[in-house]
Design a protein around this motif. Structure first.
Motif, short mmCIF file in Angstrom:
data_model
loop_
_atom_site.label_atom_id
_atom_site.label_comp_id
_atom_site.label_asym_id
_atom_site.label_seq_id
_atom_site.Cartn_x
_atom_site.Cartn_y
_atom_site.Cartn_z
N SER A 1 0.84 -1.19 0.00
CA SER A 1 0.00 0.00 0.00
C SER A 1 0.87 1.23 0.00
O SER A 1 2.03 1.19 0.39
N SER A 2 0.28 2.33 -0.43
CA SER A 2 1.04 3.58 -0.47
C SER A 2 1.41 4.05 0.92
O SER A 2 2.44 4.68 1.14
N THR A 3 0.58 3.75 1.92
CA THR A 3 0.89 4.15 3.30
C THR A 3 2.12 3.42 3.80
O THR A 3 3.05 4.03 4.37
N ASN A 4 2.17 2.11 3.62
CA ASN A 4 3.34 1.35 4.03
C ASN A 4 4.59 1.82 3.30
O ASN A 4 5.67 1.90 3.86
N MET A 5 4.42 2.09 2.01
CA MET A 5 5.58 2.52 1.23
C MET A 5 6.15 3.82 1.78
O MET A 5 7.35 4.01 1.81
N ALA A 6 5.28 4.74 2.20
CA ALA A 6 5.77 6.02 2.71
C ALA A 6 6.40 5.88 4.07
O ALA A 6 7.36 6.56 4.40
N VAL A 7 5.89 4.97 4.89
CA VAL A 7 6.35 4.86 6.27
C VAL A 7 7.67 4.13 6.35
O VAL A 7 8.55 4.46 7.15
N GLN A 8 7.88 3.13 5.48
CA GLN A 8 9.02 2.25 5.65
C GLN A 8 10.32 2.81 5.09
O GLN A 8 11.35 2.18 5.19
N VAL A 9 10.29 3.98 4.47
CA VAL A 9 11.54 4.63 4.09
C VAL A 9 12.17 5.20 5.33
O VAL A 9 11.56 5.98 6.04
N GLY A 10 13.42 4.85 5.60
CA GLY A 10 14.04 5.19 6.87
C GLY A 10 14.13 6.68 7.11
O GLY A 10 14.54 7.44 6.24
N ASP A 11 13.76 7.13 8.29
CA ASP A 11 13.86 8.54 8.65
C ASP A 11 15.29 8.96 8.96
O ASP A 11 15.58 10.14 9.07
N ASN A 12 16.20 7.98 9.15
CA ASN A 12 17.58 8.32 9.47
C ASN A 12 18.40 8.64 8.23
O ASN A 12 19.55 9.06 8.35
N LYS A 13 17.84 8.43 7.06
CA LYS A 13 18.59 8.72 5.84
C LYS A 13 18.67 10.22 5.61
O LYS A 13 17.78 10.98 5.98
N THR A 14 19.75 10.63 4.97
CA THR A 14 19.97 12.04 4.67
C THR A 14 20.22 12.21 3.18
O THR A 14 20.54 11.27 2.46
N VAL A 15 20.11 13.45 2.73
CA VAL A 15 20.22 13.78 1.32
C VAL A 15 21.43 14.67 1.11
O VAL A 15 21.73 15.55 1.93
N GLY A 16 22.13 14.46 0.00
CA GLY A 16 23.29 15.26 -0.35
C GLY A 16 22.93 16.44 -1.22
O GLY A 16 21.80 16.60 -1.68
N PRO A 17 23.92 17.29 -1.52
CA PRO A 17 23.64 18.52 -2.27
C PRO A 17 23.21 18.27 -3.71
O PRO A 17 22.37 19.00 -4.24
#
Length: 773
Positions: free
Chosen positions: A179-195
């Motif tokens: 489901s779209s809800t599970n897909m959004a939740v299971q992406v880790g919140d500890n990940k970071t983005v580069g420039p």
């Protein structure tokens, strides 16, 4: 009879045929064997608006070669666009050239393709900035751009193991894509983005970032997180950016003129302002939008000075009031008895030689507080100063200075390029969105950008090296707004040509947020918006920005060395200058020694050699030899002292002086400078008296001297004139000439003293005219 199995689901039970389930799983496994292998879907499945989100034709399909985050993003894009992943891949193949579909970059470009189309659809809603799904999805798009494929995911040390992202149930099916809800939740919140990922995804939504300033925005957001962007910081930035609703309320308020229910406005600069207090004391023009208001709170007033004489005894020129900035002008409303007076308008749009710069103010005319903005134009007689008092720092002043300059420079850019109406509105909309972002970062993170790190595009182009090339590239991009068709060097389908045309992205963004710059503008909000970034391509504007930023590092490094060598104190600075000019001072002292004729033989030899060099024309060769010598010396240092640090210049400090002695030294220096200026004025006034024959006899002599000099200039070669100019002062101290030269110099001084100075009349400015203003 076929076997049946009962699966519990909520309060009831669902009976599923075992044979059907096995066939379904088998078909799924067979379909996963062929990556990016697509077949055409009928138009009724891919384009019909009647298809439901849960329809099997548009259900997201797992692509094994994509990373977990990329699969999550593509699946959610498929849900939002109501198009199956297979159809998305099919469109990607037919609408984009082969150059962006190489094996190594296919996954990343496919993520870009899905993300760009999805962001266009999501940004059509007025409140998309406050949508949690929009914030989460855009951040996940950046994560997917960084790790688009399984190979990238395995190489990424920051990513957790795949077991954390793909948990399988008893039948071996991944519930990550259930489901779209599970897909959004299971992406880790500890990940970071580069420039790079942020600069690639964020500018697609014009309200979030601008291509010119996106790198500065990333540095501002990651100043305390090691150049990696966390989701919490990104979300906080979008929440701060969403406070544009306060300005939207003001805009609607002035447009409707009290014909609607007044509700409470959000805060500006942390202060609560009642809507009733914002009574319209000025009429906004069509398309004019308020960008900021300051001075409505008693603890944060705005003071207006007309000229620098608004002090005791002249209180008419010092006013307390409210300052408003629109996309065309500044408005100041002075505070009367409980109400604001009619606003005074200071235009920023038309060409009136406007000047806006920081300025000092203070009591009794003492310029000690660096908290004011000066506005000057040909429409007003005296400069106007807007002072922003605060206990510490000058952040309020700097903020207002930046946003006022951004609007002024945007209009200057428009006039320079003679843009048409649509292009003009696009430039103004870019400047307005930049101010919204600047205020969001300032209020959300209390970060104030420096000269080369500003978040305002036109201010940045003004300060950056090669900033003019950035504006030239932007101008060429704006000329494409009137060009129909697709702006791609490829053959595309008619469906793609209809949607892939250059759009006024900033105007559309403001319209979607609720601001209308031109009521007659026909905006196709349903069309696909194509802005500065295209899939798999580097925008020319981005290239110009990168070239400029590459030079900025060297400029900042050089400026850092300048700041390090600045010293305080007049005596210390004089000592540094004497040490730096030591070779020139030594040569001048040698020439002066020879001209004193203490050693007649050396002085005579120097005079003869100099005259021979001038008469033979050797001076030019001597200058050329000096230039070559300096060039060889520099190259020698360049190649043989490579890597060696430059030895510091040693300065002998003068005796230390206390504060009182330094003030006395400064006063003495100012007195000497004033005396020099007075002497220069006296010389000019005496020359004026000679020119207008105040003293007829002296005028006659000067006229005859000028005629004689004219004859000499005509008939005497230039080199002989140079020799005469050299010999006259050089031989003054010569024993054979000293007495006669002193006598002639005395007579010339006496004659000069007898010449009167031309009269001067000092006229004061009429105070009545100032009061009428």
């Amino acid at each position: 009879m076929e076997d049946r199995s009962i699966m519990e689901a909520g309060d009831g039970a669902v009976v599923v045929k075992k044979g059907v389930l096995e066939n379904f799983m088998l078909n799924q496994q067979n379909s996963l064997k062929f990556l990016f292998q697509r077949k055409r879907k009928s138009p009724s499945l891919s384009h019909s608006p009647s298809n439901d989100e849960d329809s099997p034709a548009i259900s997201p399909k797992h692509i094994p070669q994509l990373s977990a985050v990329a699969n999550s993003v593509v699946a959610r894009c498929s849900k939002i666009l109501k198009i199956s992943t297979e159809e998305l891949q099919h469109r990607y193949d037919i609408e984009l050239p082969e150059s962006v579909k190489q094996l190594l970059t296919y996954a990343r470009h496919f993520v870009e393709f899905c993300s760009f189309q999805t962001l266009t659809v999501m940004s059509r809603t007025p409140d998309y900035l406050s949508d949690p799904d929009f914030r989460r999805l855009t951040f996940d798009m950046m994560l997917a751009w960084e790790t688009p494929s399984v190979e990238c995911e395995s190489d990424n040390k920051e990513s957790p193991s795949s077991s954390n992202h793909e948990e399988e149930d008893e039948d071996g099916l991944s519930i990550f894509y259930s489901s779209s809800t599970n897909m959004a939740v299971q992406v880790g919140d500890n990940k970071t983005v580069g420039p790079e990922a942020f600069a690639r995804i964020a500018p697609v939504c014009a309200a979030v970032a601008d291509l010119i300033t996106v790198h500065n925005l990333f540095e501002a957001l990651t100043s305390s997180s090691g150049s990696r962007l966390h989701f919490l910081i990104y979300e906080k930035y979008l929440r701060s950016l969403d406070k544009y609703e306060y300005l939207l309320d003001l805009y609607q308020f002035y447009q409707l003129q009290f014909h609607r229910v007044i509700k409470a406005a959000k805060s500006v600069s942390g202060s609560s302002i009642s809507r009733l207090q914002l009574a319209a004391n000025f009429q906004l023009a069509e398309g004019e939008i308020i960008l900021n208001v300051d001075g409505s709170v008693p603890t944060q007033p705005v003071l207006q000075h007309i000229g620098m004489s608004a002090w005791p005894g002249k209180s008419l020129f010092l006013k307390v009031g409210r300052l408003s900035l629109t996309n065309n002008a500044l408005y100041f409303e002075s505070l009367g008895v409980g109400l604001y007076d009619k606003a005074v308008r200071y235009d920023l749009a038309t060409d009136m030689k406007q000047v806006i710069k920081p300025e000092l103010t203070g009591p009794l005319g003492a310029r000690i507080f660096d908290k004011a903005v000066m506005y000057k134009s040909t429409a007003i007689e005296e400069p106007v100063y807007f002072e922003f008092p605060e206990f510490k720092g000058n952040s309020r002043r700097d903020y207002w200075l930046d946003i006022c300059l951004e609007i002024l420079r945007a209009h200057m850019f428009i006039r320079k390029n003679n843009f048409n109406e649509t292009q003009r509105l696009e430039v103004i909309a870019r400047a307005m969105l930049g101010i919204f972002r600047y205020r969001a970062v300032r209020e959300g993170f209390h970060i104030f950008s420096s000269q080369y790190k500003t978040l305002l595009a036109f201010n940045l182009a003004e300060s950056l090296p090669r900033g003019d090339e950035i504006l030239e590239t932007l101008s060429s991009r704006l000329t494409l707004l009137n060009v129909g068709g697709a702006q791609h060097d490829m053959a595309v389908s008619p469906h793609a040509k209809q949607k892939l045309k250059q759009s006024p992205v900033a105007i559309l963004t403001l319209s979607q947020l609720g601001f209308v710059l031109k009521t007659e503008t026909n905006l196709d909000l349903e069309a696909m918006v194509i802005g500065d970034i295209c899939v798999g391509k580097t925008n020319p504007l981005e290239i110009a920005v990168k070239k400029s930023v590459s030079d900025t590092g060297r400029v900042e490094a050089a400026q850092a060395t300048v700041d390090q060598v600045k010293v305080e104190g007049i005596d210390t600075n004089v000592a540094v200058m004497q040490e730096l000019l030591f070779p020139i001072i030594k040569i001048a002292n040698y020439v002066q020694l020879r001209a004193s004729w203490e050693d007649q033989f050396k002085s005579t030899v120097f005079m003869v050699l100099t005259c021979i060099a001038i008469s033979r024309g050797w001076i030019s060769y001597m200058l050329a030899a000096t230039s070559v010598y300096l060039a060889v010396l520099m190259l020698w240092r360049r190649y043989f002292n490579k890597g060696k640090p430059l030895e510091a210049l040693k300065i002998t400090l003068p005796p230390t002086k206390n504060a009182v002695e330094q003030l006395l030294t400064l006063q003495e220096a100012i007195t000497k400078v004033e005396a020099l200026i007075q002497d220069g004025n006296i010389v000019l006034l005496k020359l004026r008296a000679l020119l207008f024959a105040v003293l007829p006899q002296a005028t006659d002599r000067v006229a005859l001297l000028l005629v004689f000099m004219a004859v000499v200039f005509v008939f005497l070669p230039l080199r002989y004139l140079i020799i005469l100019v050299f010999l006259e002062p050089y031989t003054r101290e010569m024993p054979y000439r000293k007495e006669s030269s002193d006598k002639w110099l005395r007579r010339i001084r006496e004659w000069w003293f007898r010449i009167p100075a031309a009269p001067v009349q000092l006229v004061k400015l009429d105070e009545k005219k100032k009061k009428k203003r």
